[in-house]
Design a protein around this motif. Structure first.
Motif, PDB file in Angstrom:
ATOM      1  N   ASN A 268      12.099   4.441  11.945  1.00 47.63           N
ATOM      2  CA  ASN A 268      12.941   5.532  12.443  1.00 47.63           C
ATOM      3  C   ASN A 268      12.238   6.831  12.089  1.00 47.63           C
ATOM      4  N   ASP A 269      12.900   7.967  12.267  1.00 42.63           N
ATOM      5  CA  ASP A 269      12.165   9.217  12.093  1.00 42.63           C
ATOM      6  C   ASP A 269      11.850   9.543  10.641  1.00 42.63           C
ATOM      7  N   ASN A 270      12.504   8.890   9.672  1.00 42.78           N
ATOM      8  CA  ASN A 270      12.129   9.035   8.268  1.00 42.78           C
ATOM      9  C   ASN A 270      12.727   7.880   7.474  1.00 42.78           C
ATOM     10  N   PRO A 271      11.963   6.815   7.281  1.00 40.89           N
ATOM     11  CA  PRO A 271      12.494   5.634   6.592  1.00 40.89           C
ATOM     12  C   PRO A 271      12.379   5.700   5.073  1.00 40.89           C
ATOM     13  N   PHE A 272      11.965   6.842   4.548  1.00 38.99           N
ATOM     14  CA  PHE A 272      11.721   6.950   3.111  1.00 38.99           C
ATOM     15  C   PHE A 272      12.891   7.630   2.403  1.00 38.99           C
ATOM     16  N   ALA A 273      12.896   7.533   1.090  1.00 38.60           N
ATOM     17  CA  ALA A 273      13.933   8.167   0.285  1.00 38.60           C
ATOM     18  C   ALA A 273      13.775   9.684   0.317  1.00 38.60           C
ATOM     19  N   THR A 274      14.858  10.368   0.015  1.00 40.62           N
ATOM     20  CA  THR A 274      14.842  11.826  -0.022  1.00 40.62           C
ATOM     21  C   THR A 274      13.751  12.325  -0.970  1.00 40.62           C
TER      22      THR A 274
ATOM     23  N   ASP B 118      10.055  12.881  12.060  1.00 40.03           N
ATOM     24  CA  ASP B 118      10.476  13.642  10.909  1.00 40.03           C
ATOM     25  C   ASP B 118      11.991  13.573  10.831  1.00 40.03           C
ATOM     26  N   GLY B 119      12.564  13.245   9.709  1.00 43.14           N
ATOM     27  CA  GLY B 119      14.015  13.185   9.611  1.00 43.14           C
ATOM     28  C   GLY B 119      14.461  12.311   8.476  1.00 43.14           C
TER      29      GLY B 119
ATOM     30  N   GLN C 261       0.830  -1.188   0.000  1.00 41.74           N
ATOM     31  CA  GLN C 261       0.000   0.000   0.000  1.00 41.74           C
ATOM     32  C   GLN C 261       0.878   1.257   0.000  1.00 41.74           C
ATOM     33  N   VAL C 262       0.568   2.186  -0.875  1.00 39.77           N
ATOM     34  CA  VAL C 262       1.256   3.480  -0.886  1.00 39.77           C
ATOM     35  C   VAL C 262       0.587   4.397   0.127  1.00 39.77           C
ATOM     36  N   ILE C 263       1.389   5.066   0.920  1.00 36.29           N
ATOM     37  CA  ILE C 263       0.871   5.975   1.931  1.00 36.29           C
ATOM     38  C   ILE C 263       0.665   7.344   1.290  1.00 36.29           C
ATOM     39  N   ASP C 264      -0.591   7.730   1.142  1.00 35.10           N
ATOM     40  CA  ASP C 264      -0.892   9.046   0.596  1.00 35.10           C
ATOM     41  C   ASP C 264      -2.057   9.634   1.375  1.00 35.10           C
ATOM     42  N   ALA C 265      -2.475  10.824   0.970  1.00 39.86           N
ATOM     43  CA  ALA C 265      -3.514  11.522   1.721  1.00 39.86           C
ATOM     44  C   ALA C 265      -4.799  10.716   1.791  1.00 39.86           C
ATOM     45  N   GLY C 266      -5.173  10.082   0.684  1.00 42.62           N
ATOM     46  CA  GLY C 266      -6.401   9.312   0.677  1.00 42.62           C
ATOM     47  C   GLY C 266      -6.352   8.088   1.566  1.00 42.62           C
ATOM     48  N   PHE C 267      -5.166   7.499   1.713  1.00 37.88           N
ATOM     49  CA  PHE C 267      -5.018   6.354   2.607  1.00 37.88           C
ATOM     50  C   PHE C 267      -5.120   6.788   4.063  1.00 37.88           C
ATOM     51  N   LEU C 268      -4.663   7.979   4.366  1.00 36.53           N
ATOM     52  CA  LEU C 268      -4.592   8.445   5.749  1.00 36.53           C
ATOM     53  C   LEU C 268      -5.884   9.087   6.245  1.00 36.53           C
TER      54      LEU C 268
ATOM     55  N   SER D 167      10.561  12.063  -0.466  1.00 39.16           N
ATOM     56  CA  SER D 167       9.451  11.117  -0.516  1.00 39.16           C
ATOM     57  C   SER D 167       8.104  11.811  -0.349  1.00 39.16           C
ATOM     58  N   SER D 168       7.193  11.530  -1.262  1.00 35.09           N
ATOM     59  CA  SER D 168       5.834  12.045  -1.128  1.00 35.09           C
ATOM     60  C   SER D 168       5.103  11.359   0.025  1.00 35.09           C
ATOM     61  N   GLU D 169       5.509  10.125   0.362  1.00 32.03           N
ATOM     62  CA  GLU D 169       4.873   9.423   1.478  1.00 32.03           C
ATOM     63  C   GLU D 169       5.201  10.092   2.803  1.00 32.03           C
ATOM     64  N   MET D 170       6.475  10.508   2.972  1.00 36.19           N
ATOM     65  CA  MET D 170       6.822  11.200   4.207  1.00 36.19           C
ATOM     66  C   MET D 170       6.137  12.557   4.271  1.00 36.19           C
ATOM     67  N   ALA D 171       6.007  13.198   3.121  1.00 36.66           N
ATOM     68  CA  ALA D 171       5.305  14.481   3.084  1.00 36.66           C
ATOM     69  C   ALA D 171       3.841  14.299   3.479  1.00 36.66           C
ATOM     70  N   ALA D 172       3.211  13.217   2.986  1.00 37.76           N
ATOM     71  CA  ALA D 172       1.817  12.955   3.339  1.00 37.76           C
ATOM     72  C   ALA D 172       1.673  12.677   4.828  1.00 37.76           C
ATOM     73  N   LEU D 173       2.588  11.889   5.381  1.00 38.95           N
ATOM     74  CA  LEU D 173       2.540  11.603   6.813  1.00 38.95           C
ATOM     75  C   LEU D 173       2.739  12.866   7.634  1.00 38.95           C
ATOM     76  N   THR D 174       3.702  13.692   7.230  1.00 41.44           N
ATOM     77  CA  THR D 174       3.977  14.928   7.963  1.00 41.44           C
ATOM     78  C   THR D 174       2.745  15.827   7.976  1.00 41.44           C
ATOM     79  N   ALA D 175       2.128  16.002   6.819  1.00 38.38           N
ATOM     80  CA  ALA D 175       0.943  16.845   6.744  1.00 38.38           C
ATOM     81  C   ALA D 175      -0.198  16.265   7.576  1.00 38.38           C
ATOM     82  N   TYR D 176      -0.379  14.966   7.478  1.00 36.70           N
ATOM     83  CA  TYR D 176      -1.435  14.287   8.243  1.00 36.70           C
ATOM     84  C   TYR D 176      -1.251  14.513   9.737  1.00 36.70           C
ATOM     85  N   GLU D 177      -0.040  14.354  10.195  1.00 34.69           N
ATOM     86  CA  GLU D 177       0.239  14.516  11.621  1.00 34.69           C
ATOM     87  C   GLU D 177       0.023  15.954  12.071  1.00 34.69           C
TER      88      GLU D 177
END
Length: 708
Positions: free
Chosen positions: A99-105, A681-682, A73-80, A107-117
């Motif tokens: 860890n605080d950011n397990p995604f690639a530099t 975040d990181g 599953q891709v983590i995006d706004a609609g999933f969250l 990453s839209s998934e980390m951006a989605a998580l950050t915004a969601y939080e």
């Protein structure tokens, strides 16, 4: 490391517009719906697996996404997040990352998580991350930091931790050092970074300095909160077991489905009877079916009235109650052999209210197949057609009913729906008897037995036998045929040394479950120095694992050298040193343990079938569950259900079960209860981070069955 995801520079409104999050969530006067479910993003490592195991054991719903799996599953706004009936909904009340950011530099998934939080004030747990400014900490280098093993370290809960999510602890968190040859706990120790809004909850002294470094702390930044954990662990290690409750309470804001408590119960089998003694020359127990030497004479071990006085005094000093599983014929035989005198029975009957009592059958007969004991190991007798000869239903019923009558005659406060058969017989036992005695179920039903003790080492899952549910019991490595410490050590050496060292070789034949001793233990010191600490650690591990299953020993262990007490004291003393007074050991009788296990099984079935949903809007929690299902939750003190107080107090909260009628269950939280909020975040921790020892505790983790 320079971060490329600059979400903090964006306004909340811009995040909503960019990621398509519901606009209603941005307004304080329009509280969103927060589903009571945790998102666990794993990387196959032990730390996220440990948190997932904690959630599973407690019965807290979660969704897991494994980053190592293709097609995930891709983590995006609609999933969250989305909307339900026009109301903004956050689908997860907390996020757990490896860890605080397990995604690639970038990453839209980390951006989605950050915004969601940020939008929903959702907290994030960094299961194991490198200490650095991006996580609110200084780098672990030089005189202000450390990276390496912290085996044997005693960490401290800070004042903020005690007044916050770890208030159930007594102040210290010891880190295991079970095997000097294995690095069991790797950590990064560092103080907060300059200017960071970081609050340590658990910290330890940086080696070679007087400076404290954080192991668990809260980092607040960019309108987010994250719990930063800088040591690696697995689900079995004591340090994680101690902190797991606080991690869950922090990420959920103390509002979640599921519950966890620390349980300890001790059954004492064969009361009123005698247990045959181990013979160190024959390496067997005269009187038992596997000791066939014609010159072997049984040497029984039986409690005395002084042992009863000691047991009562011990119970009172520990605020603990033994469950005595008794065989009435033991007293009848004693009186027949001693002109009607049985001082032990007289004493136990006089002190009967100091104990709980369990029917252990009248004579302790074997209630499975009819045994052929002319061979070692014994086999099942067969009929002319080759079928197994079974002990009859009437014989089983007689054993149950006669013991019950004996108890009633002597005024024992018996619960008639509980039973432990001799040797857990009647139930399957490998290799001789792979099936239950088919007559057992009918006898249990006829005698109103609802709860049947089973041996956890051979039958660990609760299951139904007739009208009864089993209650798996942990065998302790305090042997039934030992009344003295030296006998215990001699038999222990026989069981757990190789054939080359004069032992049985059982450990060689079963390396997956049993560890061999490197050399035999000294019979004068081995019990105190090695067996007691190991058994204490194993049993305390059960206590800390939200596991209500009882442990069992035998009356012989309360006699002579009273060898059970050092282990029991070790467990209770160890527990008392770790936990605050608001988190006592829960000491349940067998039927209540069975009920707890049964409720948990039903709850897990409903969760896995997707039959339970729960969400929070402000101070109101709504749970939808099937009619008849008991709903479990952990909630703040003062929570009510239909105007009545919910649950009972434990570990600074209230928890328990409440029945569902099939309609939405409305739960009211205390006014102004803070919403859960944590984040992270990181960037990824170094790929060279050492993995922890992921084994279960070192040593013998499942005792070789030595039971009677």
């Amino acid at each position: 490391m320079k971060r490329t995801i600059r979400t903090a520079a964006l306004t909340v409104g811009a995040l909503i517009a960019t990621l398509g999050l519901p606009t209603g969530a941005a307004h304080a006067d329009d509280a969103p719906r927060i589903d009571l479910r945790v998102l666990v993003v794993s990387d196959g490592g032990p730390s996220t697996a440990a948190i997932a195991a904690e959630l599973t054991d407690a019965g807290t719903p979660f969704t897991e996404i494994d980053l190592t799996q293709s097609g995930r599953q891709v983590i995006d706004a609609g999933f969250l997040a989305d909307t339900v009936d026009g109301q903004a909904r956050a689908k997860f009340q907390a996020v757990v990352l490896p860890n605080d950011n397990p995604f690639a530099t970038g990453s839209s998934e980390m951006a989605a998580l950050t915004a969601y939080e940020q939008v929903y004030q959702i907290p994030q747990v960094d299961a194991y991350t490198y200490a650095r400014p991006e996580a609110g900490l200084q780098y672990p280098v030089g005189s202000t930091g450390y990276s390496g093993s912290i085996d044997g370290t005693q960490a401290d809960v800070t004042a903020a931790g005690t007044s916050g999510p770890f208030g159930y602890l007594d102040g210290t968190v010891p880190f295991e050092d079970n095997d000097p040859s294995v690095a069991e706990s790797y950590a990064y120790l560092a103080p907060p970074a300059a200017g960071a809004d970081f609050t340590p909850y658990v910290e330890a002294t940086i080696p070679g300095t007087s400076t404290k470094g954080s192991l668990v702390g809260e980092y607040r930044h960019d309108n987010r909160r994250e719990l930063v954990v800088t040591f690696v662990y697995n689900e079995y290690q004591e340090q994680f077991r101690l902190l797991a409750r606080g991690i869950v309470e922090w990420m959920t804001g103390g509002v979640h489905l599921g519950a966890s408590r620390n349980y300890f119960a001790v059954h004492v089998d064969d009361v009123f009877a005698a247990d045959d003694r181990w013979n160190s020359e024959l390496n067997c127990t005269p009187g038992d079916v596997d000791c066939t030497d014609s010159d072997a004479t049984p040497d029984p071990i039986r409690m005395t009235p002084d042992d009863v006085d000691y047991a009562v005094a011990w119970e009172q000093s520990r605020n603990f109650t033994f469950d005595l599983a008794f065989n009435g014929s033991g007293s009848v035989d004693q009186r027949e052999d001693n002109d009607g005198v049985d001082q032990l029975a007289d004493k136990l009957v006089a002190d009967r209210s100091d104990f709980r009592w369990i029917n252990h059958t009248y004579t302790h007969a074997f209630l499975g197949c009819v045994q052929d004991t002319t061979v070692v190991p014994w086999t099942c007798e067969t009929n002319a057609d080759g079928g197994t000869q079974w002990v009859s239903e009437s014989d089983i019923s007689d054993e149950i009913a006669t013991n019950r009558v004996w108890a009633e005659t002597n005024g024992l406060p018996l619960e008639n729906d509980e039973l432990v058969t001799g040797e857990h017989s009647g139930m399957r036992i490998l290799p001789q008897q792979p099936d239950d005695n088919p007559n057992l179920a009918a006898a249990l039903t006829a005698n109103g037995i609802d709860w049947l003790g089973s041996d956890n080492s051979r039958d660990p899952q609760q299951r139904q036998v007739g009208a009864a549910e089993t209650v798996p019991r942990y065998p302790m490595n305090v042997f039934y045929n030992a009344g003295k410490a030296s006998e215990e050590v001699d038999e222990y050496n026989w069981l757990y040394t190789s054939r080359a060292q004069g032992g049985s070789g059982i450990c060689e034949d079963n390396p997956a479950t049993t560890s061999c001793l490197s050399e035999p233990l000294d019979t004068s010191t081995g019990y105190t120095d090695q067996i007691v600490p190991l058994e204490t650690r194993i049993d305390l591990g059960h206590v800390l694992s939200n596991d209500p299953r009882p442990h069992y020993i035998h009356q012989s262990n309360l006699a002579e050298d009273r060898i059970a007490y050092p282990v029991l004291n070790g467990v209770l003393d160890g527990y008392q040193a770790l936990f605050a007074d608001n988190t006592p050991v829960v000491n349940l009788r067998m039927k209540d343990i069975g009920t707890e296990l049964e409720r948990r099984a039903d709850w897990q079935t409903a969760l896995q079938a997707g039959q339970v949903t729960a969400y929070r809007i402000g101070d109101a929690v709504t749970v939808q569950a099937p009619a008849g299902l008991e709903v479990t939750a952990t909630l703040p003190t003062g929570t009510t259900v239909a105007g009545s107080a919910f649950g009972s107090a434990y570990a600074g909260a209230v928890s328990g079960w409440t029945p569902s009628a099939g309609d939405p269950l409305s739960i009211t939280l205390p006014a102004t209860t803070a919403a859960a909020a944590v984040t992270a975040d990181g960037s990824p921790a170094p790929a060279t981070d050492p993995a922890p020892d992921t084994r279960a505790p070192a040593g013998v983790t499942d005792p070789v069955p030595v039971t009677n």
